[in-house]
Design an enzyme around this catalytic site. Structure first.
Site, mmCIF file in Angstrom:
data_model
loop_
_atom_site.group_PDB
_atom_site.id
_atom_site.type_symbol
_atom_site.label_atom_id
_atom_site.label_comp_id
_atom_site.label_asym_id
_atom_site.label_seq_id
_atom_site.Cartn_x
_atom_site.Cartn_y
_atom_site.Cartn_z
ATOM 1 N N THR A 1 1.692 -4.491 4.337
ATOM 2 C CA THR A 1 1.530 -4.871 5.745
ATOM 3 C C THR A 1 1.039 -6.313 5.921
ATOM 4 O O THR A 1 1.300 -6.942 6.943
ATOM 5 C CB THR A 1 0.513 -3.947 6.451
ATOM 6 N N ASP A 2 0.309 -6.819 4.900
ATOM 7 C CA ASP A 2 -0.371 -8.120 5.087
ATOM 8 C C ASP A 2 0.592 -9.251 5.443
ATOM 9 O O ASP A 2 0.266 -10.098 6.280
ATOM 10 C CB ASP A 2 -1.159 -8.500 3.824
ATOM 11 N N SER B 1 1.678 -7.423 -0.982
ATOM 12 C CA SER B 1 2.388 -8.454 -0.217
ATOM 13 C C SER B 1 1.694 -9.816 -0.174
ATOM 14 O O SER B 1 2.359 -10.825 0.052
ATOM 15 C CB SER B 1 2.766 -7.951 1.172
ATOM 16 N N THR C 1 0.824 -1.220 0.000
ATOM 17 C CA THR C 1 0.000 0.000 0.000
ATOM 18 C C THR C 1 0.856 1.267 0.000
ATOM 19 O O THR C 1 0.459 2.296 -0.544
ATOM 20 C CB THR C 1 -0.926 -0.013 1.239
HETATM 21 N N1 ASP Z 1 -2.731 -5.476 0.818
HETATM 22 C C1 ASP Z 1 -1.624 -4.602 1.085
HETATM 23 C C2 ASP Z 1 -0.328 -5.380 0.990
HETATM 24 O O1 ASP Z 1 -0.026 -6.086 1.932
HETATM 25 C C3 ASP Z 1 -1.779 -4.013 2.398
HETATM 26 C C4 ASP Z 1 -0.682 -3.084 2.800
HETATM 27 O O2 ASP Z 1 0.299 -2.857 2.136
HETATM 28 O O3 ASP Z 1 -0.868 -2.545 3.881
HETATM 29 O O4 ASP Z 1 0.366 -5.249 0.025
#
Ligand code: ASP
Length: 334
Positions: free
Chosen positions: A88-89, A55, A12
């Site tokens: 973050t995932d 991710s 993100t």
């Molecule tokens: N779906 C995103 C990822 O993990 C969420 C993020 O980056 O916070 O790439």
């Protein structure tokens, strides 16, 4: 001049919203390194793009290649340390793989954003800035791979994403943060004493993570073996207990030489062989299952991938997951 390298992988932090939803932005990684505050910190900040993917698309081999790439970058004497940007995932998986496998002891701090580039109150730039400051801290090299978001610094082994949407999503349940970043000061409170390094030449990609459920007949475990998984992390209940039919499947798998590592859907405390009933942790261990003292399934999966890069022998693997369980009780050694 000395430098900090930002190795960007996507997430993100490098995304914008279009008519389909939030998606990777081709210049997203570039923007990460163009934070004005980074121009006045006395070292150069350089960007190296590793990938630009969400991710959930990150594979075990991507993580392993990232580890090798980072070790390569850290050989440069001018590089003080690295900030990895990531979604973050699955940040908790990638950062833990780096923690276990990186040869270098130079500081590596992973970061991310919960809000995309165009969103009001986007947290990416602040998180990158705090992470660069963390790399520059004189104490950072003793801390292992860290995760820094929302002004908190966490140990890769301990941290997990706890909230689907809030910027205060990363926490280390049962441990707490290693430190904080406050008004440009990086303040460490503690060190993680459970950190370990497992240096390997390869990893085993085919590890399944299966969560049990009430009424589970164990067939998902059997099927995982049939379709080629070499090791299984089984997320059980409480202390590491499963339904009776799952216990039969565990026994069959172990007898076929497939390591089964038991974790827990509780994310605090220790998995431990307490219960002797069919499916209880003590029962499972008697049948050859391995108890992962650290309860979080996705961490055990990463660790099993790494350990099985070294050995496929179940009793050898056990030593990495059960450092305390079979230790003789010594209350005082004077
Ligand atoms: N779906 C995103 C990822 O993990 C969420 C993020 O980056 O916070 O790439």
């Amino acid at each position: 001049m000395k430098k900090v390298v930002i190795v960007s992988t996507g997430g993100t932090i490098a995304m914008v919203k279009n008519e389909n939803g939030v998606v990777p932005y081709e210049k997203g990684n570039l923007l990460i390194s163009e934070i004005p505050l980074l121009k006045n910190i006395g070292v150069n900040v350089e960007l190296m793009e590793f990938s630009n993917i969400p991710s959930p698309h990150m594979t075990p081999i991507d993580m392993w290649n990232l580890s090798k790439r980072i070790d390569g970058i850290l050989l440069d004497r001018n590089v003080i340390g690295i900030v990895v940007t990531h979604g973050t995932d699955t940040l908790e998986e990638t950062s833990y793989l780096l923690d276990l496998t990186l040869k270098s002891d130079k500081p590596v701090v992973c970061t991310a954003a919960m809000r995309n580039i165009g969103e009001l109150g986007t947290d990416g730039p602040r998180n990158v800035y705090s992470s660069v400051l963390t790399v520059l801290s004189p104490q950072a090299h003793e801390m292992g791979v860290m995760v820094c978001l929302n002004d908190e610094i966490h140990a890769a082994r301990e941290v997990t994403k706890t909230y689907t949407s809030n910027v205060a999503t990363f926490d280390s349940p049962g441990y707490g943060p290693l430190g904080i970043v406050d008004e440009d000061n990086v303040i460490f409170f503690r060190k993680s004493l459970t950190r370990e390094k497992i240096l390997v030449d390869k990893i085993e990609e085919k590890i399944a993570l299966i969560k049990t459920f009430t009424g589970d007949d164990g067939n998902l475990l059997r099927y995982a073996k049939e379709i080629g998984y070499q090791g299984i992390v089984l997320e059980g209940f409480g202390r590491g207990n499963v339904p009776p039919n799952v216990a039969d499947a565990v026994e069959e798998l172990v007898n076929d030489g497939i390591p089964v590592v038991v974790t827990s859907r509780c994310f605090k405390g220790r998995v431990y062989p307490v219960y002797g009933y069919k499916g209880g942790g003590a029962y499972l261990r008697k049948k050859g299952a391995i108890m992962s003292e650290h309860p979080i399934g996705q961490k055990a999966k990463i660790k099993l991938m790494v350990v099985m890069g070294k050995t496929k022998n179940i009793e050898e693997i056990r030593k990495y997951f059960e450092p305390n369980i079979s230790r003789r009780k010594i209350f005082y050694e004077g």
